[in-house]
Design a protein around this motif. Structure first.
Motif, short mmCIF file in Angstrom:
data_model
loop_
_atom_site.label_atom_id
_atom_site.label_comp_id
_atom_site.label_asym_id
_atom_site.label_seq_id
_atom_site.Cartn_x
_atom_site.Cartn_y
_atom_site.Cartn_z
N PHE A 1 52.92 44.62 78.92
CA PHE A 1 51.62 44.74 79.59
C PHE A 1 50.95 46.05 79.17
O PHE A 1 51.62 47.08 79.03
N ASN A 2 49.64 46.00 78.97
CA ASN A 2 48.86 47.20 78.66
C ASN A 2 48.22 47.69 79.96
O ASN A 2 47.10 47.31 80.30
N PHE A 3 48.94 48.54 80.71
CA PHE A 3 48.45 48.98 82.01
C PHE A 3 47.26 49.92 81.90
O PHE A 3 46.44 49.98 82.81
N ARG A 4 47.18 50.64 80.81
CA ARG A 4 46.02 51.53 80.67
C ARG A 4 44.73 50.72 80.56
O ARG A 4 43.74 51.03 81.22
N ARG A 5 44.74 49.70 79.74
CA ARG A 5 43.53 48.88 79.62
C ARG A 5 43.26 48.12 80.91
O ARG A 5 42.11 47.97 81.33
N MET A 6 44.31 47.62 81.57
CA MET A 6 44.13 46.93 82.84
C MET A 6 43.47 47.86 83.87
O MET A 6 42.57 47.46 84.60
N GLY B 1 36.40 50.03 86.03
CA GLY B 1 35.04 49.74 85.59
C GLY B 1 34.32 50.95 85.04
O GLY B 1 34.93 51.85 84.45
N ARG B 2 33.03 51.03 85.27
CA ARG B 2 32.21 52.09 84.67
C ARG B 2 32.59 53.48 85.15
O ARG B 2 32.31 54.46 84.47
N ASP B 3 33.22 53.57 86.31
CA ASP B 3 33.64 54.88 86.81
C ASP B 3 34.76 55.49 85.98
O ASP B 3 35.04 56.69 86.09
N TRP B 4 35.43 54.67 85.16
CA TRP B 4 36.50 55.18 84.32
C TRP B 4 36.01 56.29 83.40
O TRP B 4 36.73 57.27 83.14
N ARG B 5 34.78 56.17 82.90
CA ARG B 5 34.24 57.16 81.97
C ARG B 5 34.04 58.51 82.63
O ARG B 5 33.97 59.53 81.95
N GLN B 6 33.91 58.52 83.96
CA GLN B 6 33.70 59.78 84.68
C GLN B 6 35.02 60.46 85.03
O GLN B 6 35.02 61.60 85.48
N ALA B 7 36.13 59.78 84.83
CA ALA B 7 37.43 60.34 85.20
C ALA B 7 37.91 61.31 84.14
O ALA B 7 37.76 61.06 82.93
N SER B 8 38.50 62.41 84.57
CA SER B 8 39.11 63.35 83.64
C SER B 8 40.38 62.72 83.07
O SER B 8 40.92 61.77 83.63
N PRO B 9 40.90 63.25 81.96
CA PRO B 9 42.16 62.72 81.43
C PRO B 9 43.28 62.73 82.45
O PRO B 9 44.08 61.79 82.51
N GLN B 10 43.35 63.77 83.28
CA GLN B 10 44.38 63.84 84.30
C GLN B 10 44.18 62.74 85.35
O GLN B 10 45.14 62.09 85.78
N GLN B 11 42.93 62.54 85.78
CA GLN B 11 42.66 61.48 86.74
C GLN B 11 42.99 60.11 86.16
O GLN B 11 43.53 59.24 86.85
N GLN B 12 42.66 59.91 84.89
CA GLN B 12 42.98 58.63 84.25
C GLN B 12 44.48 58.38 84.25
O GLN B 12 44.93 57.27 84.54
N ASP B 13 45.26 59.41 83.93
CA ASP B 13 46.72 59.26 83.93
C ASP B 13 47.23 58.93 85.32
O ASP B 13 48.11 58.07 85.49
N HIS B 14 46.69 59.61 86.34
CA HIS B 14 47.10 59.34 87.72
C HIS B 14 46.75 57.90 88.12
O HIS B 14 47.54 57.22 88.78
N LEU B 15 45.57 57.45 87.72
CA LEU B 15 45.14 56.09 88.05
C LEU B 15 46.04 55.05 87.39
O LEU B 15 46.45 54.08 88.04
#
Length: 215
Positions: free
Chosen positions: A72-77, A83-97
């Protein structure tokens, strides 16, 4: 509706590890062949492991983590669910998510293997060309006394092989279903609020599973 969808999504993970293709694909590395290979290995373990059959959550989590989740590709999922809020997330927030969403899906649906009884999977032949990088694999989960449930898997071809990035149950996309609740949490508390909500949900699921794991 929410409880019905939750049941269907649990069946989706069950189908992901129990699917048995009815036709052999020409491409030995194709997504349907991948599922067949995972199926043979996982079912051999489930049939022999009495702890899994009795509902040992820890043992099930270990099996799913080792044998199923690498496909499974959990990062893409997560990106699609946020959604569009992903672009506003910092790299650290993206990793946490990604980590929190992955844990939520695993803990929510890890009981799929312990629920294996007499379900059968009607695996529709996959049709794709060598140049295709996105493929949908269609299946139906069948069980005596119940209507068949259509479950489709959307996979992408990566350098590491085919990876699932969405599951569609009875026409409802997993990532689209989560996008609505994620968007509501973001509107209330921002991206950090969504992370906190996911982490608290994971802690609640862990506490609920602890007595069963110790039994």
């Amino acid at each position: 509706m929410r409880s019905w969808l939750s049941l269907c999504l649990r069946l989706a993970l069950l189908a992901a590890v129990l699917s048995a293709p009815t036709a052999r694909a020409a491409d030995p590395m194709g997504p349907d062949v991948l599922v067949r290979n995972v199926t043979e290995e996982v079912l051999a373990i489930v049939r022999q492991d009495k702890a899994i059959q009795s509902g040992d959550v820890g043992r099930v989590l270990g099996l799913v983590d080792e044998k199923v989740l690498p496909h499974f590709n959990f990062r893409r999922m997560t990106m699609l669910a946020v959604g569009r809020d992903w672009r506003q997330a910092s790299p650290q927030q993206q990793d946490h998510l990604v980590n929190a969403f992955r844990t939520l899906l695993v803990r929510t649906y890890s009981n799929a293997l312990t629920q294996y009884r007499d379900q059968t999977i009607d695996f529709k032949p996959a049709r794709y060309g060598e140049a295709d990088t996105t493929v949908q694999v269609r299946t139906e989960v069948r069980q005596a006394g119940a209507q068949p449930i259509a479950i489709d898997y959307t996979l992408e071809k990566t350098a590491a092989g085919w990876k699932v990035f969405d599951v569609i149950v009875a026409g409802v996309s997993l990532v689209t279903n989560y996008r609505g609740s994620f968007g509501e949490e973001i509107r209330k508390g921002g991206l950090d609020g969504l992370i906190r909500t996911l982490e608290e949900k994971n802690r609640s699921l862990e506490r609920a599973a602890a007595p069963q794991s110790r039994a």
